[in-house]
Design an enzyme around this catalytic site. Structure first.
Site: not given
Ligand SMILES: Cc1cc2nc3c(=O)[nH]c(=O)nc-3n(C[C@H](O)[C@H](O)[C@H](O)COP(=O)(O)O)c2cc1C
Length: 344
Positions: A16, A100, A142, A203-205, A227-228
């Site tokens: 998200p 977040c 999350k 999650n992450g990178d 995500g990104r």
């Protein structure tokens, strides 16, 4: 990969991202290989539900099941009410935001700030589960690895959340204090995975099939959340899915395919936001799509000056057509990916 009664096509989740993962972007990612997508967060503050922004976020027209809506807030009663409100509007999974770090969220002690107050965090989980369980709606959570390096409490919170009835946990491998700085660490995610029996999403990178494989190996996680790296590159999901399933790299997309996806995305984007707003909010998506392509920076500067949807759409169509005449497949993306330095 299952969440409650829902069988997912694969174990790749779209993270998200407020202002990014709206319905058109989620649908595009799913068409291009993501198995699951969580909405941008919806506030638990009732007075904002009728705002244009929140009502757009709660609009799931045409979205495939299961529809997962993330809610954010600090009051157990208000979060429970927000869960019920979103279920009435089509949500089939409710995701609680404890991940977040944005100031807007943390100043009111929501998002990842909740990890600092475990009793409150748990009360929220219990209140939301109490509303969702009788309706057959799974609750997911999350979180980050903790508030700070000294207060890395993801494992304890994950265990408590599981006992309270959470069906799945997604963990971003950074603390709240880190924001988006430094590299994500996966040891804490591995520890969470070892501590609970519900599915855990790492999650992450994650920005490539190789990184996806490495994170799965390091954490033992059941699924990955991206995500990104998917900003401007939503076909990353199918590249990862293909490589995980076959062990072989998928060829980069043809420029003409990317052109088609982006134009479809813009069409859906304008339909959701309307012409006046849509032309502006589409700029970031177009910017991400072209930023690592030859001539992308100059095109982006020009495109940012265009003030109506038709001209913007046509400029994108023509630019990609010209690119396609020079390159059959998308030119390689730079290894030093600037998107990973974006902060929320
Ligand atoms: C622009 C932006 C908005 C975000 N909004 C949310 C949000 O609404 N809810 C949430 O739980 N996380 C949010 N996040 C965090 C992401 O879901 C994800 O955990 C984080 O970006 C790390 O994953 P990545 O390295 O794959 O980007 C946001 C991140 C970004 C960059």
């Amino acid at each position: 990969m299952r969440i409650g009664p829902y069988e997912l096509p694969n174990a790749l989740f779209v993270a998200p991202m407020a202002g990014v993962t709206d319905r058109p972007f989620r649908q595009l990612c799913r068409r291009l290989g993501a198995g699951h997508a969580v909405s941008e967060m919806v506030t638990s503050r009732r007075e904002l539900w009728s705002s244009l922004k929140t009502s757009r976020r709660a609009d799931h027209t045409g979205e495939a099941a299961p529809i997962a809506v993330q809610i954010a807030g600090t009051s157990p009663a208000m979060m429970a009410e927000a869960a019920a409100y979103n279920i009435d509007r089509g949500a089939q999974i409710i995701d609680i935001n404890m991940g977040c770090p944005a100031k807007k969220v943390c100043n009111v002690f929501a998002g990842s700030a909740l990890m600092r107050d475990a009793p409150l965090a748990l009360s929220i989980v219990e209140a939301v589960v109490a509303v969702c369980a009788p309706r057959g709606v799974p609750v997911t959570l999350k979180m980050r690895t903790g508030w700070s390096a000294a207060e890395r409490n993801a494992v304890a919170l994950a265990r408590a959340a599981e006992s309270a009835g959470v069906a799945l946990l997604a963990v971003h491998g950074r603390t709240r204090e880190q924001g988006f700085q430094g590299a994500a660490e996966y040891d804490t995610i591995a520890a969470v995975k070892a501590a609970v029996s519900v599915p855990v999403v790492a999650n992450g990178d994650i920005d490539s099939p190789a990184r996806a494989r490495a994170v799965l190996a390091a954490t033992g996680a059941d699924a990955l959340m991206i995500g990104r790296a998917a900003q401007g590159r939503p076909w990353l999901f199918r590249e990862i899915a293909h490589e995980l399933a076959t062990g072989e790299a998928l060829a980069p997309p043809k420029v003409i395919e990317v052109r088609g996806w982006l134009l479809e995305h813009l069409h859906d984007h304008y339909a959701l936001y309307g012409a006046a707003c849509g032309v502006k909010s589409a700029r970031k998506h177009i910017g991400w799509a072209v930023r690592e392509l030859p001539g992308g920076a100059a095109f982006r500067a020009h495109m940012n000056l265009l003030e109506d949807c038709e001209t913007q759409w046509r400029a994108v169509a023509d630019w990609f057509e010209a690119l396609g005449e020079r390159h059959a497949v998308l030119p390689r993306i730079a290894a030093n990916d600037e998107r990973l330095r974006i902060s929320a």
